[in-house]
Design an enzyme around this catalytic site. Sequence first.
Site, PDB file in Angstrom:
ATOM      1  N   CYS A  18       0.833  -1.208   0.000  1.00  0.00           N
ATOM      2  CA  CYS A  18       0.000   0.000   0.000  1.00  0.00           C
ATOM      3  C   CYS A  18       0.865   1.255   0.000  1.00  0.00           C
ATOM      4  O   CYS A  18       1.397   1.646   1.051  1.00  0.00           O
ATOM      5  CB  CYS A  18      -0.928  -0.032   1.212  1.00  0.00           C
ATOM      6  SG  CYS A  18      -1.989   1.428   1.328  1.00  0.00           S
ATOM      7  N   CYS A  40      -0.506   4.100   2.117  1.00  0.00           N
ATOM      8  CA  CYS A  40      -0.292   3.918   3.560  1.00  0.00           C
ATOM      9  C   CYS A  40       1.164   4.170   3.933  1.00  0.00           C
ATOM     10  O   CYS A  40       1.445   4.812   4.935  1.00  0.00           O
ATOM     11  CB  CYS A  40      -0.628   2.478   3.981  1.00  0.00           C
ATOM     12  SG  CYS A  40      -2.211   1.893   3.378  1.00  0.00           S
ATOM     13  N   ASP A  41       2.087   3.614   3.144  1.00  0.00           N
ATOM     14  CA  ASP A  41       3.479   3.545   3.594  1.00  0.00           C
ATOM     15  C   ASP A  41       4.462   4.401   2.791  1.00  0.00           C
ATOM     16  O   ASP A  41       5.627   4.519   3.192  1.00  0.00           O
ATOM     17  CB  ASP A  41       3.952   2.074   3.552  1.00  0.00           C
ATOM     18  CG  ASP A  41       3.149   1.206   4.512  1.00  0.00           C
ATOM     19  OD1 ASP A  41       2.681   1.736   5.529  1.00  0.00           O
ATOM     20  OD2 ASP A  41       2.986   0.003   4.232  1.00  0.00           O
TER      21      ASP A  41
HETATM   22  C1  FAD Z   1      -0.080  -3.826   5.974  1.00  0.00           C
HETATM   23  C2  FAD Z   1      -1.168  -2.787   5.826  1.00  0.00           C
HETATM   24  C3  FAD Z   1      -0.943  -1.495   6.222  1.00  0.00           C
HETATM   25  C4  FAD Z   1      -1.947  -0.530   6.098  1.00  0.00           C
HETATM   26  N1  FAD Z   1      -1.710   0.739   6.521  1.00  0.00           N
HETATM   27  C5  FAD Z   1      -2.693   1.657   6.461  1.00  0.00           C
HETATM   28  C6  FAD Z   1      -2.485   2.984   6.952  1.00  0.00           C
HETATM   29  O1  FAD Z   1      -1.387   3.330   7.414  1.00  0.00           O
HETATM   30  N2  FAD Z   1      -3.519   3.845   6.874  1.00  0.00           N
HETATM   31  C7  FAD Z   1      -4.733   3.494   6.358  1.00  0.00           C
HETATM   32  O2  FAD Z   1      -5.648   4.328   6.349  1.00  0.00           O
HETATM   33  N3  FAD Z   1      -4.952   2.268   5.871  1.00  0.00           N
HETATM   34  C8  FAD Z   1      -3.963   1.336   5.922  1.00  0.00           C
HETATM   35  N4  FAD Z   1      -4.180   0.084   5.417  1.00  0.00           N
HETATM   36  C9  FAD Z   1      -5.467  -0.205   4.774  1.00  0.00           C
HETATM   37  C10 FAD Z   1      -6.546  -0.443   5.834  1.00  0.00           C
HETATM   38  O3  FAD Z   1      -6.074  -1.379   6.771  1.00  0.00           O
HETATM   39  C11 FAD Z   1      -7.832  -0.932   5.172  1.00  0.00           C
HETATM   40  O4  FAD Z   1      -8.251  -0.001   4.214  1.00  0.00           O
HETATM   41  C12 FAD Z   1      -8.923  -1.107   6.220  1.00  0.00           C
HETATM   42  O5  FAD Z   1      -8.516  -1.979   7.237  1.00  0.00           O
HETATM   43  C13 FAD Z   1     -10.210  -1.638   5.592  1.00  0.00           C
HETATM   44  O6  FAD Z   1     -11.125  -1.809   6.609  1.00  0.00           O
HETATM   45  P1  FAD Z   1     -12.381  -2.792   6.495  1.00  0.00           P
HETATM   46  O7  FAD Z   1     -13.071  -2.665   7.804  1.00  0.00           O
HETATM   47  O8  FAD Z   1     -13.117  -2.516   5.268  1.00  0.00           O
HETATM   48  O9  FAD Z   1     -11.786  -4.251   6.317  1.00  0.00           O
HETATM   49  P2  FAD Z   1     -10.650  -5.081   7.038  1.00  0.00           P
HETATM   50  O10 FAD Z   1      -9.765  -4.257   7.878  1.00  0.00           O
HETATM   51  O11 FAD Z   1     -10.053  -5.894   5.944  1.00  0.00           O
HETATM   52  O12 FAD Z   1     -11.486  -6.042   8.011  1.00  0.00           O
HETATM   53  C14 FAD Z   1     -12.265  -7.081   7.511  1.00  0.00           C
HETATM   54  C15 FAD Z   1     -12.893  -7.833   8.667  1.00  0.00           C
HETATM   55  O13 FAD Z   1     -13.841  -8.778   8.174  1.00  0.00           O
HETATM   56  C16 FAD Z   1     -13.711  -9.980   8.892  1.00  0.00           C
HETATM   57  N5  FAD Z   1     -14.281 -11.061   8.082  1.00  0.00           N
HETATM   58  C17 FAD Z   1     -13.902 -11.509   6.864  1.00  0.00           C
HETATM   59  N6  FAD Z   1     -14.671 -12.548   6.472  1.00  0.00           N
HETATM   60  C18 FAD Z   1     -15.565 -12.756   7.485  1.00  0.00           C
HETATM   61  C19 FAD Z   1     -16.612 -13.696   7.713  1.00  0.00           C
HETATM   62  N7  FAD Z   1     -16.896 -14.644   6.804  1.00  0.00           N
HETATM   63  N8  FAD Z   1     -17.326 -13.630   8.855  1.00  0.00           N
HETATM   64  C20 FAD Z   1     -17.051 -12.675   9.774  1.00  0.00           C
HETATM   65  N9  FAD Z   1     -16.067 -11.752   9.616  1.00  0.00           N
HETATM   66  C21 FAD Z   1     -15.334 -11.812   8.498  1.00  0.00           C
HETATM   67  C22 FAD Z   1     -12.224 -10.096   9.186  1.00  0.00           C
HETATM   68  O14 FAD Z   1     -11.969 -10.978  10.256  1.00  0.00           O
HETATM   69  C23 FAD Z   1     -11.915  -8.626   9.526  1.00  0.00           C
HETATM   70  O15 FAD Z   1     -12.184  -8.396  10.883  1.00  0.00           O
HETATM   71  C24 FAD Z   1      -3.205  -0.898   5.536  1.00  0.00           C
HETATM   72  C25 FAD Z   1      -3.425  -2.219   5.114  1.00  0.00           C
HETATM   73  C26 FAD Z   1      -2.435  -3.150   5.259  1.00  0.00           C
HETATM   74  C27 FAD Z   1      -2.684  -4.574   4.819  1.00  0.00           C
END
Ligand code: FAD
Length: 322
Positions: A136, A139-140
């Site tokens: 990303c 992000c980084d």
């Molecule tokens: C290494 C890394 C670094 C990052 N750094 C940054 C940063 O510095 N700043 C920033 O803004 N963004 C950053 N991001 C991006 C950010 O993390 C994502 O955009 C954000 O987490 C998305 O949020 P979300 O809630 O949509 O999904 P996610 O964070 O992907 O969460 C998905 C959730 O769904 C759950 N889930 C999946 N399938 C099921 C199921 N069948 N039943 C129940 N639960 C389920 C999982 O367990 C999880 O809890 C980074 C991402 C990564 C990978």
Amino acid sequence: MTTHTTRMLILGSGPAGLSAAIYGARAGMEPIVVQGIQPGGQLTTTTDVENYPGFREVIQGPWLMQEMQAQAEHVGTRMMWDTIVEVDLTRRPFRLIGDSGEIYVGDVLVIATGAQAKWLGLDSEEALKGKGVSACATCDGFFYRGKKVAVIGGGNTAVEEALYLTNHSPDVTLIHRRDSFRAEKILQQRLFANERIKVLWNKEVETFVDGGGIAGLVALELRDTVTGELSRLDVEGGFVAIGHHPATELFRGHLELDADHYIKVETGTTRTSVPGVFACGDVMDKVYRQAVTAAGTGCMAALDAERFLAEADFEKVAEAAE
Ligand SMILES: Cc1cc2nc3c(=O)[nH]c(=O)nc-3n(C[C@H](O)[C@H](O)[C@H](O)COP(=O)(O)OP(=O)(O)OC[C@H]3O[C@@H](n4cnc5c(N)ncnc54)[C@H](O)[C@@H]3O)c2cc1C
């Protein structure tokens, strides 16, 4: 087998799911969050977060997610340690089954199951994630100010990430295993016009080279996909940009998905193709993919769900009165 019933069932405990929970709880919907196999979501896999509003100092991803969960619980969210394996969206209330065998019944459903970056699958990549290897740039990228970096990939994401990184780095190399890009022509034109970007064609990463100690990534060992020849490129940051997998397998055939398997929502809302089912965060957003945008759409999903329930309740009362 226990059945858990709620007005608002939320799948996923990343920023989208927990923000939906905070708003849903404060609207009196007593949400249940089913956390899935990655409690706290993607941010629990990273360390420094410098772009989430409200914090002057660098904060840690896992800490931010613990705080979000504590806030959600404080306002009345029930957190469940389970993963949903089966859904029935044909009638309301929706009925879902967890891996544990427990049943979850919700008047509305908020899907916040996120997406996972695709990786090359190399051991050296795994070992250096967060120590020079990232998926990303938004992000980084800032952590690599003035440093030499490389992007791996050939589609729109890779070209966009390379262009973005030139805001921080004077020396960006885009590595592609073929001799032409899949990215849109307009993006390619911007790429080729940018003097900070070099392209290495027909190369794939063989190894992310570890400098040892606190150095992290110091170089990429590359293999020419035509001649097989090995070469080395010194870089301090390696950005793998080969796409994402939205976590939507569970919903195939139940909800409309787009060509890349993201959940389709009505523009400007979080409403999906099934009334009463809402989607937020990375599972419906292939453009921004940030914690703050996920939290923002999580808030939207809770507000959309609250309005939906208010209308449905009103219709029920009106029908009963007829
Ligand atoms: C290494 C890394 C670094 C990052 N750094 C940054 C940063 O510095 N700043 C920033 O803004 N963004 C950053 N991001 C991006 C950010 O993390 C994502 O955009 C954000 O987490 C998305 O949020 P979300 O809630 O949509 O999904 P996610 O964070 O992907 O969460 C998905 C959730 O769904 C759950 N889930 C999946 N399938 C099921 C199921 N069948 N039943 C129940 N639960 C389920 C999982 O367990 C999880 O809890 C980074 C991402 C990564 C990978």
